[in-house]
Design a protein around this motif. Structure first.
Motif, short mmCIF file in Angstrom:
data_model
loop_
_atom_site.label_atom_id
_atom_site.label_comp_id
_atom_site.label_asym_id
_atom_site.label_seq_id
_atom_site.Cartn_x
_atom_site.Cartn_y
_atom_site.Cartn_z
N THR A 1 0.81 -1.22 0.00
CA THR A 1 0.00 0.00 0.00
C THR A 1 0.84 1.27 0.00
OG1 THR A 1 -0.21 -0.02 2.41
CG2 THR A 1 -1.97 -1.08 1.14
N SER A 2 2.09 1.17 0.40
CA SER A 2 2.95 2.36 0.44
C SER A 2 3.83 2.49 -0.81
CB SER A 2 3.82 2.35 1.69
OG SER A 2 4.71 1.25 1.65
N SER B 1 4.79 3.06 -4.86
CA SER B 1 4.32 3.87 -5.99
C SER B 1 3.69 2.95 -7.03
CB SER B 1 5.49 4.62 -6.61
OG SER B 1 6.38 3.69 -7.23
N GLU B 2 2.99 3.54 -7.97
CA GLU B 2 2.36 2.75 -9.03
C GLU B 2 3.40 1.99 -9.83
OE1 GLU B 2 -0.60 3.22 -12.88
OE2 GLU B 2 -0.36 4.90 -11.50
N SER B 3 4.51 2.62 -10.14
CA SER B 3 5.55 1.93 -10.93
C SER B 3 6.14 0.76 -10.13
CB SER B 3 6.64 2.90 -11.38
OG SER B 3 7.29 3.49 -10.27
N ASP B 4 6.32 0.93 -8.82
CA ASP B 4 6.83 -0.17 -8.00
C ASP B 4 5.80 -1.30 -7.90
OD1 ASP B 4 9.24 1.07 -7.57
OD2 ASP B 4 8.70 1.84 -5.58
N LEU B 5 4.52 -0.95 -7.84
CA LEU B 5 3.48 -1.97 -7.82
C LEU B 5 3.48 -2.78 -9.12
CD1 LEU B 5 0.49 -0.11 -6.14
CD2 LEU B 5 1.71 -2.09 -5.23
N LEU B 6 3.69 -2.11 -10.22
CA LEU B 6 3.77 -2.82 -11.51
C LEU B 6 4.94 -3.79 -11.52
CD1 LEU B 6 2.87 0.08 -13.95
CD2 LEU B 6 1.50 -1.96 -13.45
#
Length: 102
Positions: free
Chosen positions: A83-84, A86-91
């Protein structure tokens, strides 16, 4: 799903956490036989107490009741950490998970 599921799941997660019924009862602020009463079918926790039990065991209520998850504690930890990000890290994480499944 029934009361037996709740009792068995509490026992399973308590054992994985490597804590006794006695210790867990005291840690939750109850008499030493509180958890024993739940797992033997003498009582069930109130909703508020159930939420404290989940928190103590390191799982969300959703993961507690998900019968497809073998490691609800780890899944809860992973979601909390994700949840903490970034979108790029989630990808990147999603890509890694897909790669590991193969």
């Amino acid at each position: 799903m029934d009361a037996d599921y709740i009792r068995n799941k509490i026992t399973e997660l308590r054992i994985k956490k490597n804590v006794s019924e006695h210790r867990m009862s005291l840690d939750l602020g109850h008499s030493r036989s509180y958890i024993h009463g739940i797992v033997t079918g003498k009582s069930l926790p109130s909703l508020t107490e159930f939420l404290y039990i989940c928190e103590y065991l390191g799982v969300t209520p959703k993961h507690f009741f998900d019968t497809d998850e073998e490691n609800p504690v780890l899944i809860t930890q992973l979601v909390k950490e994700a949840t903490s990000l970034s979108e790029s890290d989630l990808l990147v994480l999603v890509h890694l998970a897909n790669r590991l499944k193969k």
